[in-house]
Design a protein around this motif. Sequence first.
Motif, PDB file in Angstrom:
ATOM      1  N   UNK A   8       0.880  -1.176  -0.038  1.00  0.00           N
ATOM      2  CA  UNK A   8      -0.045  -0.006   0.094  1.00  0.00           C
ATOM      3  C   UNK A   8       0.800   1.279  -0.129  1.00  0.00           C
ATOM      4  N   UNK A   9       0.734   2.079  -0.888  1.00  0.00           N
ATOM      5  CA  UNK A   9       1.405   3.240  -0.958  1.00  0.00           C
ATOM      6  C   UNK A   9       0.565   4.494  -0.492  1.00  0.00           C
ATOM      7  N   UNK A  10       0.910   5.678  -0.569  1.00  0.00           N
ATOM      8  CA  UNK A  10      -0.054   6.833   0.076  1.00  0.00           C
ATOM      9  C   UNK A  10      -1.251   6.882  -0.808  1.00  0.00           C
ATOM     10  N   UNK A  11      -1.093   6.547  -2.106  1.00  0.00           N
ATOM     11  CA  UNK A  11      -2.118   6.934  -3.292  1.00  0.00           C
ATOM     12  C   UNK A  11      -2.939   5.746  -3.218  1.00  0.00           C
ATOM     13  N   UNK A  12      -2.336   4.416  -3.417  1.00  0.00           N
ATOM     14  CA  UNK A  12      -3.102   3.436  -3.850  1.00  0.00           C
ATOM     15  C   UNK A  12      -2.342   1.954  -3.373  1.00  0.00           C
ATOM     16  N   UNK A  13      -3.336   0.857  -3.701  1.00  0.00           N
ATOM     17  CA  UNK A  13      -2.514  -0.433  -3.379  1.00  0.00           C
ATOM     18  C   UNK A  13      -1.925  -0.922  -4.699  1.00  0.00           C
ATOM     19  N   UNK A  14      -0.639  -1.515  -4.663  1.00  0.00           N
ATOM     20  CA  UNK A  14      -0.043  -1.859  -6.068  1.00  0.00           C
ATOM     21  C   UNK A  14       0.068  -3.488  -5.778  1.00  0.00           C
ATOM     22  N   UNK A  15       0.414  -4.193  -7.078  1.00  0.00           N
ATOM     23  CA  UNK A  15       0.392  -5.614  -6.960  1.00  0.00           C
ATOM     24  C   UNK A  15       1.571  -6.108  -8.186  1.00  0.00           C
ATOM     25  N   UNK A  16       1.662  -7.316  -8.096  1.00  0.00           N
ATOM     26  CA  UNK A  16       2.478  -7.739  -9.094  1.00  0.00           C
ATOM     27  C   UNK A  16       4.015  -7.079  -8.929  1.00  0.00           C
ATOM     28  N   UNK A  17       4.823  -6.861  -7.944  1.00  0.00           N
ATOM     29  CA  UNK A  17       6.105  -6.269  -7.948  1.00  0.00           C
ATOM     30  C   UNK A  17       7.062  -7.370  -7.502  1.00  0.00           C
ATOM     31  N   UNK A  18       6.500  -8.681  -7.430  1.00  0.00           N
ATOM     32  CA  UNK A  18       7.380  -9.696  -6.740  1.00  0.00           C
ATOM     33  C   UNK A  18       7.749  -9.696  -5.348  1.00  0.00           C
ATOM     34  N   UNK A  19       8.491 -10.711  -4.920  1.00  0.00           N
ATOM     35  CA  UNK A  19       8.877 -10.860  -3.379  1.00  0.00           C
ATOM     36  C   UNK A  19       9.795  -9.494  -3.124  1.00  0.00           C
ATOM     37  N   UNK A  20       9.726  -9.353  -1.778  1.00  0.00           N
ATOM     38  CA  UNK A  20      10.518  -8.136  -1.176  1.00  0.00           C
ATOM     39  C   UNK A  20      11.287  -8.668  -0.243  1.00  0.00           C
ATOM     40  N   UNK A  21      12.693  -8.067  -0.209  1.00  0.00           N
ATOM     41  CA  UNK A  21      13.701  -8.486   0.837  1.00  0.00           C
ATOM     42  C   UNK A  21      13.559  -7.210   1.687  1.00  0.00           C
ATOM     43  N   UNK A  22      13.060  -7.682   3.024  1.00  0.00           N
ATOM     44  CA  UNK A  22      12.725  -6.607   4.016  1.00  0.00           C
ATOM     45  C   UNK A  22      13.943  -6.713   5.002  1.00  0.00           C
ATOM     46  N   UNK A  23      14.557  -5.366   5.242  1.00  0.00           N
ATOM     47  CA  UNK A  23      15.496  -5.148   6.310  1.00  0.00           C
ATOM     48  C   UNK A  23      15.201  -4.024   7.189  1.00  0.00           C
ATOM     49  N   UNK A  24      15.478  -4.409   8.258  1.00  0.00           N
ATOM     50  CA  UNK A  24      15.305  -3.520   9.560  1.00  0.00           C
ATOM     51  C   UNK A  24      16.325  -3.607  10.505  1.00  0.00           C
ATOM     52  N   UNK A  25      16.293  -2.766  11.301  1.00  0.00           N
ATOM     53  CA  UNK A  25      17.377  -2.463  12.563  1.00  0.00           C
ATOM     54  C   UNK A  25      16.804  -2.821  13.780  1.00  0.00           C
ATOM     55  N   UNK A  26      17.362  -3.351  14.812  1.00  0.00           N
ATOM     56  CA  UNK A  26      16.810  -3.374  16.030  1.00  0.00           C
ATOM     57  C   UNK A  26      16.335  -4.932  16.293  1.00  0.00           C
ATOM     58  N   UNK A  27      15.761  -5.005  17.603  1.00  0.00           N
ATOM     59  CA  UNK A  27      15.441  -6.430  17.906  1.00  0.00           C
ATOM     60  C   UNK A  27      14.554  -7.145  16.873  1.00  0.00           C
ATOM     61  N   UNK A  28      14.250  -8.476  17.247  1.00  0.00           N
ATOM     62  CA  UNK A  28      13.106  -9.056  16.648  1.00  0.00           C
ATOM     63  C   UNK A  28      13.707  -9.882  15.474  1.00  0.00           C
ATOM     64  N   UNK A  29      12.915 -11.101  15.121  1.00  0.00           N
ATOM     65  CA  UNK A  29      13.193 -11.830  14.045  1.00  0.00           C
ATOM     66  C   UNK A  29      11.903 -12.525  13.674  1.00  0.00           C
ATOM     67  N   UNK A  30      12.155 -13.059  12.526  1.00  0.00           N
ATOM     68  CA  UNK A  30      10.999 -13.649  11.910  1.00  0.00           C
ATOM     69  C   UNK A  30      11.185 -15.017  11.271  1.00  0.00           C
ATOM     70  N   UNK A  31      10.211 -16.004  11.526  1.00  0.00           N
ATOM     71  CA  UNK A  31      10.527 -17.361  10.900  1.00  0.00           C
ATOM     72  C   UNK A  31       9.759 -17.938   9.560  1.00  0.00           C
ATOM     73  N   UNK A  32       9.901 -18.840   9.140  1.00  0.00           N
ATOM     74  CA  UNK A  32       9.173 -19.324   7.836  1.00  0.00           C
ATOM     75  C   UNK A  32       7.863 -19.374   8.251  1.00  0.00           C
ATOM     76  N   UNK A  33       7.084 -18.860   7.350  1.00  0.00           N
ATOM     77  CA  UNK A  33       5.325 -19.049   7.466  1.00  0.00           C
ATOM     78  C   UNK A  33       5.103 -18.012   8.478  1.00  0.00           C
ATOM     79  N   UNK A  34       5.830 -16.961   9.022  1.00  0.00           N
ATOM     80  CA  UNK A  34       5.123 -16.119   9.739  1.00  0.00           C
ATOM     81  C   UNK A  34       4.443 -14.862   9.076  1.00  0.00           C
ATOM     82  N   UNK A  35       3.444 -14.322   9.645  1.00  0.00           N
ATOM     83  CA  UNK A  35       2.693 -13.429   8.904  1.00  0.00           C
ATOM     84  C   UNK A  35       3.403 -11.672   9.347  1.00  0.00           C
ATOM     85  N   UNK A  36       3.608 -10.859   8.643  1.00  0.00           N
ATOM     86  CA  UNK A  36       4.494  -9.722   8.940  1.00  0.00           C
ATOM     87  C   UNK A  36       3.832  -8.493   8.577  1.00  0.00           C
TER      88      UNK A  36
END
Length: 737
Positions: free
Chosen positions: A115-143
Amino acid sequence: MTRFPALILALAWSAALAAAVVLIPSQPGIAALAIAAALPLLALALFLRPAIIALALAVALLAVGRAELPPGDPAAEFRAAALAGTTVVITGRVTDDSRPAGGGSEVLVEPTQVQTAASAVAGVGNLMVRWRGPGDAAYGDLVLARGKLTLPRDLPAFDRRAYLAQHHVYLELQASSFEVTGSESGILGLPGWLRRRYISAVDDALTAPHAAVLLGIVLGIRHGIPAPLQNALIATGLIHLLVLSGLKVAVFARIVQGALKPLLRRHATWPAVALIALYAMVGGATPAAVRASAMGGLAIAATHLGRPSHVWTSLALTAALMLGWHPELAWDVGFQLSFAGTAAIILLTPAIARRVAFLPHVVREPFAVTCAAQVGTLPMMATDFHVLSPVAPIANALTLPVLPVLVACGLLLGALSFVPDLARLAAIPITGLLAYIEQVAYLLARVPAAAINVPSFPTWAGVAYYAAVGPAVLSAHARAHSRKLALAAAAIAPAGISMLALLMWANSPAQVDVMNVGDGQAVLLRGPNGTILVDGGPSAAKLSAELGTLLPPWQRNLDALVITAPGLGHIGGFAGLDRAAGTVLIPGASLSGSAWRTAALEQAGRGAAIRSVRAGQTIAIAGFVLQILAPEPGAPGEVPGAADLAFRAIAPDGRTFCDFSDLDLDAQAIAAQRSRGACTDLLLPTGGRSLLSPDLARAAIRADTQLIASRGAGRLATGFPPSVLRTDQEGTIILSL
């Protein structure tokens, strides 16, 4: 060759597919040609004898086609590129466990909504999400994550964008917020549920750090291991204990078969295979776990069907199936280590065990297995982990005998979790075994030369290594005449490869290396006619390690050393520098401080010529032409950023690199007037903490100029494009000149 046709075809498929993924990624045209060429070869197999030759060539061409097939949605890459720089909110499902990266973590996410500020977009492939700070995510988690989309950052060692594109990743999300909102449900959520349930049971029954170690041993989960213990495990070659390996899958298979056979008798085979697959999925479905579970499943199925199993065929078929499913696994270090290590263990363990027959059987087999695995994976360990452990065979001989017991007891602990008091009672002997492994790691890590640091292990050295080891191993199984030929090949091939690498290095094109030395600057200009070191960063240890990685072992001297500023981020690394320079260039101004003078005088004591330079001068050195842009005559050296040395380096082919040190905005504007052209690559002043002066931006930057930020972790000034390369995220940045 005709005795094991499945082995030959699987090897042809795997070798061709891996080579295509690594050497010629994302070439749909080549895929079409390869598939078209495979068809006549398949027809030729009807007439050619032995037919296996034509079949192997056809399978190899089909593998190239599989590796180069275009993505399901070719337009996704272009839609994604149009969103670079946009702030979005995404929800999605994690398709891989998170891992540390760039001072934080990163994870692969299959988005369900962007979701951008204007509208929802689709068909952009997968995303490599990078963040700083604590926390981790495992296979199958919803984020749920919020942040700015950027184009993937490339790396000098390999084409990272092509690698990510094979995962259908065309954008990275630099997340300002990241949270796990839920987990996979239904049958697909069973592995994740079992994983979380087991983690909770172990954490309840054991204290730290023993709980974290047991989780690593049983499921390959490496979270929560104290840094000193992890370093000790790495130094002693025991870090593999925290990976879901073939030995653990074999132990689990034995337990499952032993439990099911009395109940299901001849019908126990397929439930056992299913449980082995589930165990690998609960452990994160790593390449090692998938390889081990697939081979174990094939062996059990073959036994059930009354067919003989051949270990090499099983190994080759498993690799072929995994690469056919996910061709990008060819890049995966875990995949490479798993198959190379297993092959070496099969080949070398019996011979090594015979030579150490004097050892008790309980330690002889682990010792031989570890030695064999080290021989098979030495280049990979040196390249990817930069460490070799001579004490690893001893450490493994002392710990591997108790590993099956720990895996079995760890699984039992999970079953007893429904009775917490009984689980805590059962945890007492488990704690003792875990403490034993931990103490072996701590004690052996203190042995002198327990771990040998390998700053750099170039690709040609790995090729030369295997060119020597392969024929040497073959010679042990060959007849007298063939043995002599194999030994000759083991000596000649690596020598030839080394000489070729030396010739290539001597004639290599000019390049600039912006080193990852922390919050400061250190740049290496390299060309066929010499080497120039510009600044040394804040740390002598980091500078030494980077130089050891970038320069060949025989090159100890520098043609020139350039000191651009008196700050710690520029000259701290020169303390105790063990490399002599022919010339030292310093700013022609009365700079404050004494550390930069000390560094210059140390080089002068070794015979270096000291040159004070000012704006307007042109210096030819080491095959480069340095156009000095600052400081101006009479610049106030006591004012920070007013009298730093700035230059424009011109390589023999005309490409340029500009270094403006930490010049302030006024000095940048004056330097812009001295510039005689734009820059191909430009190192941002102050690491990009502030924007360039408008005059300098107009004079030095054009549409294709690559901006580089050399600094510690932190945000760049607002207004720089997302294409800025950062050493805190990319590591050392190597660019051709």
